[in-house]
Design an enzyme around this catalytic site. Structure first.
Site, mmCIF file in Angstrom:
data_model
loop_
_atom_site.group_PDB
_atom_site.id
_atom_site.type_symbol
_atom_site.label_atom_id
_atom_site.label_comp_id
_atom_site.label_asym_id
_atom_site.label_seq_id
_atom_site.Cartn_x
_atom_site.Cartn_y
_atom_site.Cartn_z
ATOM 1 N N HIS A 218 -7.791 -2.152 -10.212
ATOM 2 C CA HIS A 218 -7.301 -1.835 -9.187
ATOM 3 C C HIS A 218 -5.874 -1.476 -9.757
ATOM 4 O O HIS A 218 -5.059 -2.333 -10.586
ATOM 5 C CB HIS A 218 -7.066 -2.444 -7.859
ATOM 6 N N GLY B 179 -7.320 3.135 1.243
ATOM 7 C CA GLY B 179 -6.302 2.076 1.434
ATOM 8 C C GLY B 179 -5.758 2.486 2.547
ATOM 9 O O GLY B 179 -6.362 1.847 3.688
ATOM 10 N N GLY B 180 -4.398 2.976 2.839
ATOM 11 C CA GLY B 180 -3.710 3.031 4.289
ATOM 12 C C GLY B 180 -4.684 3.361 5.346
ATOM 13 O O GLY B 180 -4.473 2.938 6.383
ATOM 14 N N ASN C 193 -9.793 -0.695 1.339
ATOM 15 C CA ASN C 193 -8.963 -1.692 0.676
ATOM 16 C C ASN C 193 -7.791 -1.993 1.460
ATOM 17 O O ASN C 193 -6.777 -1.213 1.462
ATOM 18 C CB ASN C 193 -8.570 -1.078 -0.688
ATOM 19 N N TRP C 194 -7.867 -3.416 2.250
ATOM 20 C CA TRP C 194 -6.721 -3.518 3.063
ATOM 21 C C TRP C 194 -5.448 -3.918 2.410
ATOM 22 O O TRP C 194 -4.529 -4.094 3.232
ATOM 23 C CB TRP C 194 -7.397 -4.306 3.988
ATOM 24 N N LYS C 195 -5.630 -4.137 1.193
ATOM 25 C CA LYS C 195 -4.326 -4.673 0.354
ATOM 26 C C LYS C 195 -3.942 -5.869 1.104
ATOM 27 O O LYS C 195 -4.334 -6.577 1.498
ATOM 28 C CB LYS C 195 -3.403 -3.581 -0.001
ATOM 29 N N GLU D 53 -8.971 6.567 -9.408
ATOM 30 C CA GLU D 53 -7.957 6.465 -8.369
ATOM 31 C C GLU D 53 -6.865 6.895 -9.492
ATOM 32 O O GLU D 53 -6.065 6.188 -10.021
ATOM 33 C CB GLU D 53 -7.663 5.216 -7.730
ATOM 34 N N GLY E 38 -1.175 5.768 -2.099
ATOM 35 C CA GLY E 38 -0.150 5.507 -1.243
ATOM 36 C C GLY E 38 0.881 6.354 -1.278
ATOM 37 O O GLY E 38 2.013 5.904 -0.644
ATOM 38 N N SER F 222 -4.888 8.415 -1.322
ATOM 39 C CA SER F 222 -4.170 9.131 -0.233
ATOM 40 C C SER F 222 -5.514 9.628 0.713
ATOM 41 O O SER F 222 -5.424 10.806 1.047
ATOM 42 C CB SER F 222 -3.384 10.101 -0.455
ATOM 43 N N GLU G 153 -2.833 -1.195 -8.834
ATOM 44 C CA GLU G 153 -1.714 -2.295 -8.417
ATOM 45 C C GLU G 153 -2.049 -3.857 -9.308
ATOM 46 O O GLU G 153 -0.967 -4.199 -9.274
ATOM 47 C CB GLU G 153 -1.754 -2.615 -6.937
HETATM 48 P P1 PGA Z 1 -4.371 4.649 -0.354
HETATM 49 O O1 PGA Z 1 -4.877 3.655 -1.457
HETATM 50 O O2 PGA Z 1 -5.376 5.190 0.226
HETATM 51 O O3 PGA Z 1 -3.272 4.242 0.491
HETATM 52 O O4 PGA Z 1 -3.796 5.795 -1.446
HETATM 53 C C1 PGA Z 1 -5.912 3.733 -2.115
HETATM 54 C C2 PGA Z 1 -6.126 2.459 -3.047
HETATM 55 O O5 PGA Z 1 -5.359 1.956 -3.620
HETATM 56 O O6 PGA Z 1 -7.402 2.111 -3.294
#
Ligand code: PGA
Length: 254
Positions: A97, A239-240, A8-10, A173, A179, A218, A99
């Protein structure tokens, strides 16, 4: 069940950066993915076509959109339809998600509408669920997962339910792990995934056994191996650590 490792590149990467990372993934995976795992890249809208072109023809490497609006077309300023996602080369859609739920106030009802609409339009849909720290500390994990899963899945009619085995994944999640660098411990992940599997079984019966449940929050190259081998963990949503091809590839092979 084929394990799914999703990126997930956000809101990261302009097109040249997205194209470069996608090309690195395509080059590394053109001979096949580790353990035949399925890799999915959820890219920003403006990067979708670039990424889809870069990975075209690579088996087990698919592309999806992080968001969309559940209508064919119309006066929805600022929104993107599934048809537009498909035109840009995306075959996956992400719904629910944290967010989207917490920053953009998406309700369970909207998440449900989007989930059904995406399936109806022939997409593969990954539905995210998860509790906040306050909810966990108040002992509401089970209730939150139950509500989020039921509102999105129970309304699906028989035709859409029949598509779930090929077209649906859940990502658990915990909001407090996204994050933050705070990965959920093995006991917490095992418990939440078992709770999720049991709720899915209650809603869908035996068909629930074949639905992948990914863990997200994470995930890094150094914890991916331990997470992916836990019971009921059928994949990872990253994500990250998915922004660099190198670390995403390490996780894919963990
Ligand atoms: P993260 O994000 O790996 O940076 O914690 C995961 C996600 O939001 O899908």
């Amino acid at each position: 069940m084929q394990k799914i490792i999703a990126a997930n590149w956000k809101m990261h990467k302009i097109r040249p950066q997205a194209g470069e990372t996608a090309a690195e993934l395509a080059l590394a995976l053109k001979g096949g993915t580790p353990l035949e795992r399925l890799a999915v890249v959820f890219a920003p809208f403006t990067d979708l076509a670039v990424v889809a072109d870069a990975v075209a023809g690579v088996k087990n490497l698919e592309v999806g959109a992080q968001n969309f609006y559940p209508e064919e077309q119309g006066a929805f300023t600022g929104e993107i339809s599934p048809a537009m996602v498909r035109d840009a080369g995306g075959e996956w859609l992400l719904t629910g998600h944290s967010e989207r739920r917490h920053i953009f106030d998406e309700s369970d009802a909207l998440v449900a509408r989007k989930t059904a609409y995406g399936l109806e339009k022939g997409f593969k849909v990954m539905l995210c669920v998860g509790e906040t720290l306050e909810e966990r500390e108040a002992g509401h994990l089970r209730d939150v997962l139950d509500r989020q899963l039921r509102t999105a899945i129970e309304p699906l009619d028989a035709t859409l339910r029949a598509r779930l085995p090929q077209s649906f994944a859940i990502a658990y999640e915990p909001v407090w792990a996204i994050g933050t660098g705070k990965v959920a411990g093995p006991a917490e992940v095992l418990d939440a995934h078992l709770v999720t599997r049991n709720i899915l079984t209650d809603i869908l019966g035996v068909a629930a056994q074949d639905l992948p449940i990914l863990y997200g929050g994470s995930v890094k190259p150094d914890n991916a191996g331990a997470l992916i081998n836990l019971d009921n963990v059928d994949g990872l949503l990253v994500g990250g650590a998915s922004l660099e091809a190198k670390s995403f590839l390490q996780i894919l092979g963990a």
